[in-house]
Design a protein around this motif. Sequence first.
Motif, PDB file in Angstrom:
ATOM      1  N   ILE A  82       0.840  -1.210   0.000  1.00  0.00           N
ATOM      2  CA  ILE A  82       0.000   0.000   0.000  1.00  0.00           C
ATOM      3  C   ILE A  82       0.871   1.255   0.000  1.00  0.00           C
ATOM      4  CG2 ILE A  82      -1.768   1.293   1.282  1.00  0.00           C
ATOM      5  CD1 ILE A  82      -2.679  -1.549   2.374  1.00  0.00           C
ATOM      6  N   ALA A  83       1.805   1.331   0.934  1.00  0.00           N
ATOM      7  CA  ALA A  83       2.688   2.505   1.023  1.00  0.00           C
ATOM      8  C   ALA A  83       3.655   2.559  -0.162  1.00  0.00           C
ATOM      9  CB  ALA A  83       3.469   2.476   2.337  1.00  0.00           C
ATOM     10  N   ARG A  84       4.138   1.390  -0.568  1.00  0.00           N
ATOM     11  CA  ARG A  84       5.091   1.357  -1.682  1.00  0.00           C
ATOM     12  C   ARG A  84       4.435   1.900  -2.959  1.00  0.00           C
ATOM     13  NH1 ARG A  84       9.171  -3.683  -2.051  1.00  0.00           N
ATOM     14  NH2 ARG A  84       9.520  -2.921   0.059  1.00  0.00           N
ATOM     15  N   ASN A  85       3.189   1.472  -3.206  1.00  0.00           N
ATOM     16  CA  ASN A  85       2.483   1.977  -4.391  1.00  0.00           C
ATOM     17  C   ASN A  85       2.254   3.485  -4.279  1.00  0.00           C
ATOM     18  OD1 ASN A  85       0.999   1.870  -6.870  1.00  0.00           O
ATOM     19  ND2 ASN A  85      -0.890   1.902  -5.670  1.00  0.00           N
ATOM     20  N   ARG A  86       1.944   3.966  -3.082  1.00  0.00           N
ATOM     21  CA  ARG A  86       1.712   5.408  -2.914  1.00  0.00           C
ATOM     22  C   ARG A  86       2.994   6.203  -3.142  1.00  0.00           C
ATOM     23  NH1 ARG A  86      -3.272   6.662  -1.421  1.00  0.00           N
ATOM     24  NH2 ARG A  86      -2.777   8.643  -0.439  1.00  0.00           N
ATOM     25  N   GLU A  87       4.124   5.635  -2.745  1.00  0.00           N
ATOM     26  CA  GLU A  87       5.410   6.294  -3.025  1.00  0.00           C
ATOM     27  C   GLU A  87       5.664   6.351  -4.532  1.00  0.00           C
ATOM     28  OE1 GLU A  87       8.542   4.252  -0.899  1.00  0.00           O
ATOM     29  OE2 GLU A  87       7.402   4.459   0.971  1.00  0.00           O
ATOM     30  N   LEU A  88       5.368   5.262  -5.220  1.00  0.00           N
ATOM     31  CA  LEU A  88       5.573   5.241  -6.673  1.00  0.00           C
ATOM     32  C   LEU A  88       4.679   6.258  -7.367  1.00  0.00           C
ATOM     33  CD1 LEU A  88       5.645   1.412  -7.501  1.00  0.00           C
ATOM     34  CD2 LEU A  88       7.610   2.950  -7.406  1.00  0.00           C
ATOM     35  N   MET A  89       3.429   6.416  -6.865  1.00  0.00           N
ATOM     36  CA  MET A  89       2.470   7.323  -7.505  1.00  0.00           C
ATOM     37  C   MET A  89       2.854   8.785  -7.327  1.00  0.00           C
ATOM     38  SD  MET A  89      -1.330   5.753  -6.908  1.00  0.00           S
ATOM     39  CE  MET A  89      -1.307   5.977  -5.139  1.00  0.00           C
ATOM     40  N   GLY A  90       3.305   9.168  -6.135  1.00  0.00           N
ATOM     41  CA  GLY A  90       3.547  10.578  -5.831  1.00  0.00           C
ATOM     42  C   GLY A  90       2.267  11.259  -5.379  1.00  0.00           C
ATOM     43  N   ALA A  91       2.345  12.543  -5.063  1.00  0.00           N
ATOM     44  CA  ALA A  91       1.212  13.290  -4.515  1.00  0.00           C
ATOM     45  C   ALA A  91       0.034  13.328  -5.491  1.00  0.00           C
ATOM     46  CB  ALA A  91       1.647  14.710  -4.165  1.00  0.00           C
ATOM     47  N   THR A  92      -1.185  13.416  -4.920  1.00  0.00           N
ATOM     48  CA  THR A  92      -2.429  13.433  -5.710  1.00  0.00           C
ATOM     49  C   THR A  92      -2.381  14.497  -6.798  1.00  0.00           C
ATOM     50  OG1 THR A  92      -3.634  12.712  -3.751  1.00  0.00           O
ATOM     51  CG2 THR A  92      -4.950  13.634  -5.542  1.00  0.00           C
ATOM     52  N   ASN A  93      -1.929  15.698  -6.411  1.00  0.00           N
ATOM     53  CA  ASN A  93      -1.795  16.782  -7.379  1.00  0.00           C
ATOM     54  C   ASN A  93      -0.412  16.688  -8.020  1.00  0.00           C
ATOM     55  OD1 ASN A  93      -1.608  19.135  -8.818  1.00  0.00           O
ATOM     56  ND2 ASN A  93      -2.617  20.383  -7.245  1.00  0.00           N
ATOM     57  N   PRO A  94      -0.351  16.449  -9.338  1.00  0.00           N
ATOM     58  CA  PRO A  94       0.959  16.273  -9.979  1.00  0.00           C
ATOM     59  C   PRO A  94       1.911  17.454  -9.767  1.00  0.00           C
ATOM     60  CG  PRO A  94      -0.814  16.414 -11.613  1.00  0.00           C
ATOM     61  CD  PRO A  94      -1.463  16.280 -10.278  1.00  0.00           C
ATOM     62  N   LYS A  95       1.355  18.643  -9.503  1.00  0.00           N
ATOM     63  CA  LYS A  95       2.214  19.812  -9.217  1.00  0.00           C
ATOM     64  C   LYS A  95       3.037  19.602  -7.954  1.00  0.00           C
ATOM     65  CE  LYS A  95      -0.740  23.343 -11.305  1.00  0.00           C
ATOM     66  NZ  LYS A  95      -2.111  23.777 -11.030  1.00  0.00           N
TER      67      LYS A  95
END
Length: 140
Positions: A82-95
Amino acid sequence: ALERTLSIIKPDAVAKNVIGEIYTRFEKAGLKIVAAKMKQLTREEAEGFYAVHRERPFFGALVEFMISGPVMIQALEGDDAIARNRELMGATNPKDAAPGTIRADFADSIDANAVHGSDGPETAKNEIAYFFTEAELASR
Ligand code: CMP
């Protein structure tokens, strides 16, 4: 701990033809794809999936966007998935997304932000069950 998480490659990233590049990031980070399907979501499916956001001002636009084209849905398995995928994704707002993350590299806006990932163990369980039966989840 060994976890599973639900990942969606959104219509913007599917249209950009970067499913493979995103899958490579999952694989290089040690996340295994244990179920996957491409699907055109119905309005009802998108509304149900994002039901927790129903009262938010962006709900209508979010649903319209999520049904604007096919999405690629996968269950990922791995250590701290769960956390690993969130790290790969980055913040919700691409900015705000850190360089090298999926959203920094492929997303255009907070709505067209390339990927979704479950935010915790309870949501992961519910979101995986929303799209996959137990029999569709490979043991690997
Ligand atoms: P996602 O992780 O799929 O969960 C809900 C989505 O709503 C989020 O990614 C964004 O794409 C979208 N969204 C649009 N505006 C906002 C906002 N202000 N805050 C959070 N999410 C937003």
